[in-house]
Design an enzyme around this catalytic site. Structure first.
Site, short mmCIF file in Angstrom:
data_model
loop_
_atom_site.label_atom_id
_atom_site.label_comp_id
_atom_site.label_asym_id
_atom_site.label_seq_id
_atom_site.Cartn_x
_atom_site.Cartn_y
_atom_site.Cartn_z
N GLU A 62 0.85 -1.19 0.00
CA GLU A 62 0.00 0.00 0.00
C GLU A 62 0.89 1.25 0.00
O GLU A 62 1.97 1.25 0.58
CB GLU A 62 -0.90 -0.01 1.24
CG GLU A 62 -1.85 1.17 1.32
CD GLU A 62 -2.71 1.18 2.57
OE1 GLU A 62 -3.76 1.84 2.57
OE2 GLU A 62 -2.33 0.52 3.56
N CYS A 64 -5.30 -3.28 2.65
CA CYS A 64 -5.06 -3.08 4.09
C CYS A 64 -6.30 -3.21 4.98
O CYS A 64 -6.73 -4.32 5.28
CB CYS A 64 -4.37 -1.73 4.30
SG CYS A 64 -3.50 -1.59 5.89
N LYS A 115 -9.68 1.85 -2.54
CA LYS A 115 -9.91 1.34 -1.19
C LYS A 115 -11.28 1.77 -0.68
O LYS A 115 -11.61 2.96 -0.68
CB LYS A 115 -8.80 1.85 -0.27
CG LYS A 115 -8.83 1.27 1.14
CD LYS A 115 -7.62 1.78 1.92
CE LYS A 115 -7.56 1.23 3.33
NZ LYS A 115 -6.38 1.73 4.07
#
Length: 263
Positions: free
Chosen positions: A40, A152, A111
């Site tokens: 990330e 994540c 995300k």
């Protein structure tokens, strides 16, 4: 299928981050990797919106991405840039970008779940004040099977991964910059759980170490089999882990245990 996960300690200098990324990608290529993944925020590590707005560009103009695309094309490799910070009008997106062996952008994922957490009085995160979240779960077809994309903090939302696996994903990418504080407690358990409950290979390249802004990330990049076995791990520092995997293992496990056919 040979897979490599790259571990970095990215800073706020894009050219320096790119230089290290290139070295590690080339190291993975020497190991004959077919798919290479970075963590990330590989290109630019920071959580100040004003600064990110100044420096971020569109995905098409992003310098880091364009240089990685050249490598993918030259060496005919698939590369997932775990995420880059891109600007869409006045919005900032945390975007995972899959580059195919022709150097073209095959797919991207923004995300969805924003990391808003107060771990203690000193360590606080409010990603929702910085990034505009994505709205759509994404998969991409690789030559070896379907890849489900995530980033994540998505890791803590198991329903997302069930949707990815039920859509046919054999592999799931989870590029991360997991906090040192929570990583010690939850990282391994959550990743192995996502692998086991979905019968998917997990590719989790991670940020590792003390970053320029004082933030500490946990590292421990992992490649995990669909039965939850840790195939390779890099605990700390920058580097590469590489594993030769058999994608049919995921399908074979699904035939033996039919849990993915249930709600």
């Amino acid at each position: 299928m040979i897979v490599s996960c790259i571990q970095l300690c990215s800073g706020n200098n894009v050219k320096r981050n790119l230089s290290l990324t290139k070295k590690l990608i080339l190291k993975a290529i020497r190991k004959k990797s077919d798919l290479i993944l970075t963590p990330e925020t590989s290109s630019l590590f920071g959580l100040k919106k004003r600064e990110l707005l100044k420096r971020a560009t569109s995905m098409e103009k992003d310098f880091y991405l364009s240089e990685v695309r050249k490598i993918a094309k030259e060496y005919r490799k698939w590369i997932l840039v775990g995420s880059v910070v891109v600007r869409v009008n006045n919005m900032i997106k945390n975007r995972s970008v899959l580059i195919n062996a022709r150097g073209l952008i095959q797919a991207y994922y923004d995300k969805i779940h924003m990391y808003d957490a107060k771990l203690n009085n000193k360590e606080k995160y409010f990603e929702s004040k910085i990034f505009t979240p994505g709205k759509t779960i994404k998969t991409a077809n690789l030559p070896w099977g379907k890849l489900g994309l995530s980033i994540c903090y998505d890791l803590r939302f198991p329903n997302m991964y069930r949707k990815l696996s039920k859509s046919g994903s054999l592999f799931i990418s989870i590029p991360s910059a997991f906090a040192q504080t929570t990583g010690k407690k939850h990282w391994h358990s959550l990743l192995r759980a996502r692998a086991i409950e979905n019968f998917c290979f997990i590719f989790a390249p991670a940020q590792s170490g003390l970053h320029w802004n004082g933030r500490k990330t946990f590292g421990h990049s992992l490649i995990i089999s669909p039965d939850g076995k840790i195939l390779k791990e890099l605990k700390k520092g920058s580097g590469v882990i590489t594993v030769n995997i058999d994608p049919s293992l995921s399908l074979n496990l699904r035939k033996r245990i039919s849990s993915l056919n249930k709600n």
